[in-house]
Design a protein around this motif. Structure first.
Motif, PDB file in Angstrom:
ATOM      1  N   MET A 397       0.699  -1.127  -0.076  1.00 33.41           N
ATOM      2  CA  MET A 397       0.042   0.145   0.010  1.00 33.41           C
ATOM      3  C   MET A 397       0.975   1.187  -0.001  1.00 33.41           C
ATOM      4  O   MET A 397       0.497   2.312  -0.630  1.00 33.41           O
ATOM      5  N   PHE A 398       2.141   1.374   0.791  1.00 32.04           N
ATOM      6  CA  PHE A 398       3.020   2.574   0.729  1.00 32.04           C
ATOM      7  C   PHE A 398       3.452   2.705  -0.729  1.00 32.04           C
ATOM      8  O   PHE A 398       3.344   3.951  -1.374  1.00 32.04           O
ATOM      9  N   ALA A 399       3.758   1.675  -1.350  1.00 29.54           N
ATOM     10  CA  ALA A 399       4.301   1.706  -2.699  1.00 29.54           C
ATOM     11  C   ALA A 399       3.379   2.158  -3.695  1.00 29.54           C
ATOM     12  O   ALA A 399       3.502   3.218  -4.499  1.00 29.54           O
ATOM     13  N   VAL A 400       2.082   1.627  -3.652  1.00 32.77           N
ATOM     14  CA  VAL A 400       0.887   1.869  -4.641  1.00 32.77           C
ATOM     15  C   VAL A 400       0.600   3.378  -4.336  1.00 32.77           C
ATOM     16  O   VAL A 400       0.032   4.268  -5.323  1.00 32.77           O
ATOM     17  N   LEU A 472     -11.619  -4.839  -7.459  1.00 32.93           N
ATOM     18  CA  LEU A 472     -11.917  -3.597  -8.324  1.00 32.93           C
ATOM     19  C   LEU A 472     -13.517  -3.258  -7.778  1.00 32.93           C
ATOM     20  O   LEU A 472     -13.605  -2.068  -7.797  1.00 32.93           O
ATOM     21  N   ILE A 473     -14.390  -4.098  -7.834  1.00 27.76           N
ATOM     22  CA  ILE A 473     -15.656  -3.928  -7.262  1.00 27.76           C
ATOM     23  C   ILE A 473     -15.664  -3.212  -6.141  1.00 27.76           C
ATOM     24  O   ILE A 473     -16.211  -2.335  -5.527  1.00 27.76           O
ATOM     25  N   PHE A 474     -15.076  -3.697  -5.117  1.00 27.46           N
ATOM     26  CA  PHE A 474     -14.919  -3.339  -3.616  1.00 27.46           C
ATOM     27  C   PHE A 474     -14.225  -1.915  -3.499  1.00 27.46           C
ATOM     28  O   PHE A 474     -14.768  -1.045  -2.891  1.00 27.46           O
ATOM     29  N   ALA A 475     -13.195  -1.678  -4.500  1.00 30.36           N
ATOM     30  CA  ALA A 475     -12.535  -0.515  -4.174  1.00 30.36           C
ATOM     31  C   ALA A 475     -13.691   0.633  -4.910  1.00 30.36           C
ATOM     32  O   ALA A 475     -13.738   1.750  -4.633  1.00 30.36           O
ATOM     33  N   THR A 476     -14.248   0.309  -6.071  1.00 29.00           N
ATOM     34  CA  THR A 476     -15.054   1.290  -6.684  1.00 29.00           C
ATOM     35  C   THR A 476     -16.290   1.796  -5.893  1.00 29.00           C
ATOM     36  O   THR A 476     -16.711   2.758  -5.923  1.00 29.00           O
ATOM     37  N   THR A 488      -7.911  -1.507  -4.294  1.00 33.24           N
ATOM     38  CA  THR A 488      -7.901  -2.621  -5.197  1.00 33.24           C
ATOM     39  C   THR A 488      -6.986  -3.393  -4.745  1.00 33.24           C
ATOM     40  O   THR A 488      -6.922  -4.740  -4.550  1.00 33.24           O
ATOM     41  N   THR A 489      -5.664  -2.824  -4.317  1.00 34.77           N
ATOM     42  CA  THR A 489      -4.564  -3.405  -3.954  1.00 34.77           C
ATOM     43  C   THR A 489      -4.717  -4.247  -2.497  1.00 34.77           C
ATOM     44  O   THR A 489      -4.486  -5.235  -2.328  1.00 34.77           O
ATOM     45  N   LEU A 490      -5.529  -3.508  -1.713  1.00 41.66           N
ATOM     46  CA  LEU A 490      -5.905  -3.967  -0.146  1.00 41.66           C
ATOM     47  C   LEU A 490      -6.770  -5.004  -0.800  1.00 41.66           C
ATOM     48  O   LEU A 490      -6.746  -6.224   0.321  1.00 41.66           O
ATOM     49  N   ILE A 492      -6.791  -6.998  -3.253  1.00 39.59           N
ATOM     50  CA  ILE A 492      -6.350  -8.356  -3.486  1.00 39.59           C
ATOM     51  C   ILE A 492      -5.630  -8.989  -2.474  1.00 39.59           C
ATOM     52  O   ILE A 492      -5.936 -10.117  -2.391  1.00 39.59           O
ATOM     53  N   VAL A 493      -5.098  -8.310  -1.581  1.00 36.35           N
ATOM     54  CA  VAL A 493      -4.672  -8.917  -0.276  1.00 36.35           C
ATOM     55  C   VAL A 493      -5.746  -9.586   0.576  1.00 36.35           C
ATOM     56  O   VAL A 493      -5.508 -10.949   1.107  1.00 36.35           O
ATOM     57  N   LEU A 494      -6.558  -8.923   0.649  1.00 33.84           N
ATOM     58  CA  LEU A 494      -7.878  -9.504   1.602  1.00 33.84           C
ATOM     59  C   LEU A 494      -8.372 -10.725   0.783  1.00 33.84           C
ATOM     60  O   LEU A 494      -8.674 -11.752   1.443  1.00 33.84           O
ATOM     61  N   GLY A 495      -8.448 -10.637  -0.481  1.00 31.85           N
ATOM     62  CA  GLY A 495      -9.012 -11.892  -1.271  1.00 31.85           C
ATOM     63  C   GLY A 495      -8.105 -12.874  -1.196  1.00 31.85           C
ATOM     64  O   GLY A 495      -8.407 -14.075  -1.104  1.00 31.85           O
ATOM     65  N   THR A 496      -6.867 -12.814  -1.317  1.00 34.11           N
ATOM     66  CA  THR A 496      -5.828 -14.065  -1.305  1.00 34.11           C
ATOM     67  C   THR A 496      -5.559 -14.714   0.110  1.00 34.11           C
ATOM     68  O   THR A 496      -5.732 -15.656   0.276  1.00 34.11           O
ATOM     69  N   VAL A 497      -5.809 -13.541   1.255  1.00 29.43           N
ATOM     70  CA  VAL A 497      -5.999 -14.175   2.462  1.00 29.43           C
ATOM     71  C   VAL A 497      -6.918 -15.093   2.773  1.00 29.43           C
ATOM     72  O   VAL A 497      -6.931 -16.122   3.061  1.00 29.43           O
ATOM     73  N   TYR A 498      -8.286 -14.555   2.182  1.00 30.02           N
ATOM     74  CA  TYR A 498      -9.603 -15.358   2.310  1.00 30.02           C
ATOM     75  C   TYR A 498      -9.495 -16.820   1.480  1.00 30.02           C
ATOM     76  O   TYR A 498      -9.792 -17.868   2.026  1.00 30.02           O
ATOM     77  N   THR A 499      -8.829 -16.605   0.126  1.00 30.30           N
ATOM     78  CA  THR A 499      -8.836 -17.801  -0.420  1.00 30.30           C
ATOM     79  C   THR A 499      -7.949 -18.758   0.007  1.00 30.30           C
ATOM     80  O   THR A 499      -8.174 -20.071   0.029  1.00 30.30           O
ATOM     81  N   ARG A 500      -6.926 -18.434   0.638  1.00 33.09           N
ATOM     82  CA  ARG A 500      -5.874 -19.679   1.245  1.00 33.09           C
ATOM     83  C   ARG A 500      -6.348 -19.916   2.551  1.00 33.09           C
ATOM     84  O   ARG A 500      -6.130 -21.198   2.768  1.00 33.09           O
ATOM     85  N   SER A 501      -7.030 -19.085   3.283  1.00 31.06           N
ATOM     86  CA  SER A 501      -7.158 -19.382   4.725  1.00 31.06           C
ATOM     87  C   SER A 501      -8.676 -20.196   4.742  1.00 31.06           C
ATOM     88  O   SER A 501      -8.864 -20.869   5.779  1.00 31.06           O
ATOM     89  N   ARG A 502      -9.429 -19.818   3.780  1.00 23.51           N
ATOM     90  CA  ARG A 502     -10.836 -20.189   3.956  1.00 23.51           C
ATOM     91  C   ARG A 502     -11.584 -19.831   4.876  1.00 23.51           C
ATOM     92  O   ARG A 502     -12.693 -20.527   5.179  1.00 23.51           O
ATOM     93  N   GLY A 503     -11.280 -18.863   5.556  1.00 23.82           N
ATOM     94  CA  GLY A 503     -11.973 -18.308   6.628  1.00 23.82           C
ATOM     95  C   GLY A 503     -12.044 -16.778   6.814  1.00 23.82           C
ATOM     96  O   GLY A 503     -11.390 -15.947   6.384  1.00 23.82           O
ATOM     97  N   LEU A 504     -13.556 -16.521   6.969  1.00 24.91           N
ATOM     98  CA  LEU A 504     -13.715 -15.105   6.893  1.00 24.91           C
ATOM     99  C   LEU A 504     -13.032 -14.163   8.059  1.00 24.91           C
ATOM    100  O   LEU A 504     -12.833 -13.223   7.984  1.00 24.91           O
ATOM    101  N   LEU A 505     -13.000 -14.909   9.203  1.00 25.91           N
ATOM    102  CA  LEU A 505     -12.132 -14.193  10.235  1.00 25.91           C
ATOM    103  C   LEU A 505     -10.737 -13.779   9.940  1.00 25.91           C
ATOM    104  O   LEU A 505     -10.157 -12.682  10.469  1.00 25.91           O
ATOM    105  N   ALA A 506     -10.118 -14.311   9.061  1.00 28.30           N
ATOM    106  CA  ALA A 506      -8.638 -14.126   8.539  1.00 28.30           C
ATOM    107  C   ALA A 506      -8.907 -12.480   7.906  1.00 28.30           C
ATOM    108  O   ALA A 506      -8.254 -11.754   8.140  1.00 28.30           O
ATOM    109  N   SER A 507      -9.705 -12.467   7.019  1.00 27.52           N
ATOM    110  CA  SER A 507      -9.725 -11.382   6.205  1.00 27.52           C
ATOM    111  C   SER A 507     -10.498 -10.158   7.145  1.00 27.52           C
ATOM    112  O   SER A 507     -10.205  -9.010   6.831  1.00 27.52           O
TER     113      SER A 507
END
Length: 530
Positions: A397-400, A472-476, A488-490, A492-507
């Protein structure tokens, strides 16, 4: 409602929502970001720290902290930052002035120029433009007052007097800024001139380091030694407190970003070494989606955008007008920040409740769902995934944000809640805002965008595509053009964490940490200006 009528209703709502969302995004193009304001708040704190006197030369820790926070030439840096913001404000003012309709030309050189009668929409747009012009003009006056003080403190007296002269020559009768500029001009002129109401104006219209510098000059000229000593003691106390605040605001995120970079490097190495050995492919991460695009559109368009951006704000507006007719709105306005906080929380809870109800009704016919739908804990340690995701998000997020700031140049709008929190001093209001941002928002938005939208899109897209589109929809949905790329960058990180952990508490944890740290940072910056 039959299928055909439901589909027709969905099409009608979509045709209503899309133009309104586009208009909201377009209108944010001319709105200033909060970035410049945050930069100036931090600059004002740095000016306080610059006044800190270290009596014990052996206090190496305090000296090192002071140098690390201030840099080489804090006064010069502060002046440059204020001048940059002033240039941006002047550019914005010029843009707003160009938006006003020009008088129509006339064939008769004697007759006054005429213009066509504006429509109601044109009147509203002109009114908003005039409001923006007034805000930018007021901001320019405040910036000139402060720029002059920065110049005077660096012994650039003539440039300071020239800066204030622009204010003293504008307006008849003179504005408060013009009166204050006269007072400052008198204090730094040769010979000095002290106006009878000088101290009152300085106390009332200046704040923070700028008030301290102006009052210090006044007391020196008046030879009020006791008042000057008291003022300097107060400034030393403020400087010590401010050093701690700045250390928290800058050091903690920086350390978190360092941890995040280390995690990114470690995960990259692990992925490269494990490529070809891992059995968990992107295809295996997809969900079993029992519904089609129509259910997705119904939840997103009707449950979120129509209800949250049109219906509920409209109902709250009607309620506000009813309260004003019965005389209740005046008492609510008197509460100030608390009224804004309760309104924000009420709006968000109504939006979340409506959205979750529509989501529940839409997916209920397909129950029972597969085990990996809307799970809280998932199949991995949700706390570690959420915390690790937060650290990874920091450097990204700093870089973006650096790239994004260069592109938008202070325009594109920002979340209005950020500005409110930055200027709010009521602890109750701040607590309500904090609950809204750190608890209510993560629960609702993660349930909708990560719990429902992202998995649903895997029916039509690969997992990485579903993460990108849902992000992108989340950001818009935040309706600020300048925030689309960072959010959108944030996402993507949230989506990756949820996809890999499979738990909503993580995101949810990641989302809550991000909003919480942002809110705390705004509170610290805003509380350190006085």
């Amino acid at each position: 409602m039959t299928v055909s009528l439901k589909r027709l209703f969905l099409v009608a709502i979509t045709l209503l929502v899309i133009p309104l969302l586009g208009l909201s995004l377009w209108s944010s193009l001319t709105e200033p970001q909060i970035t410049d304001r945050l930069q100036l708040y931090q600059t004002d704190l740095l000016l306080h720290v610059n006044e800190l006197q270290v009596d014990d030369p052996q206090d190496a820790n305090l000296l090192a902290a002071r140098k690390a926070v201030l840099g080489n030439d804090p006064l010069k840096t502060a002046l440059e930052q204020y001048q940059d913001v002033r240039q941006s404000a002047a550019t914005n003012l010029q843009k707003f002035q160009q938006q006003l309709p020009a008088p129509a030309a006339s064939d008769d050189p004697i007759a006054a120029p005429t213009a066509p009668i504006p429509s109601t929409q044109d009147k509203l747009q002109n009114s908003q433009t005039l409001t923006n012009i007034q805000k930018q003009s007021d901001l320019l006056q405040q910036l000139d007052l402060r720029i002059g003080l920065l110049q005077a403190d660096q012994d650039n007296i003539q440039p300071a007097l020239a800066t204030w002269a622009k204010l003293t020559q504008s307006g008849n009768p003179p504005s408060q800024s013009a009166q204050l500029a006269n007072v400052l001009t008198g204090l730094w002129s040769e010979p000095p001139q002290i106006f009878p109401n000088a101290e009152e104006l300085l106390q009332k219209q200046l704040e923070g380091w700028f008030r301290y510098k102006a009052l210090s000059r006044l007391y020196q000229l008046q030879q009020r030694t006791e008042a000057l000593n008291t003022l300097e003691d107060q400034e030393q106390q403020v400087a010590q407190q401010t050093l701690v605040k700045l250390a928290l605001v800058s050091t903690v995120p920086t350390l978190g970003a360092v941890i995040g970079v280390a995690l990114i490097v470690w995960l990259s190495i692990r992925w490269l070494l494990g490529a070809g050995q891992s059995r968990e492919t992107t295809g295996s991460l997809a969900w079993q989606v029992p519904w089609d695009w129509e259910v997705i559109a119904w939840v997103l368009i009707v449950g979120f955008f129509f209800a949250g951006q049109i219906a509920i704000p409209g109902l709250l507006g009607i309620g506000s007008r009813i309260l004003s007719q019965v005389g209740i709105s005046a008492s609510l306005a008197a509460v100030g920040g608390r009224a804004k906080a309760f309104y924000t929380l009420t709006y968000y809870l109504l939006m979340a409740g409506t959205g979750l109800f529509v989501l529940y009704r839409a997916v209920k016919p397909f129950s029972p769902l597969a085990n990996d739908w809307f799970r809280l804990t998932g199949k991995r340690n949700w706390f570690l995934w959420g915390l690790g995701g937060y650290f990874v998000a920091l450097p990204l997020m700093f870089a973006v944000s650096l790239v994004n700031q260069q592109f938008w140049q202070g325009q594109g709008g920002s979340n209005p809640l950020l500005q409110i929190v930055l200027e709010e001093g009521d602890p109750v209001a701040l607590l309500i805002f904090f609950f809204t941002a750190a608890v209510a928002a993560p629960i609702f938005e993660e349930t909708l965008f990560r719990g429902f939208l992202l998995p649903s899109l895997t029916r039509y897209l690969p997992v990485w595509g579903a993460i990108g589109v849902s992000s992108l929809i989340f950001a818009t949905a935040h309706l600020s053009l300048s925030e689309v790329l960072p959010l959108t960058t944030l996402g993507i990180v949230l989506g990756t964490v949820y996809t890999r952990s499979r738990g909503l508490l993580a995101s949810m944890l990641l989302h809550s940490l991000w909003n919480s740290v942002t809110m705390i940072g705004l509170f610290i910056l805003g509380s350190g200006v006085e």
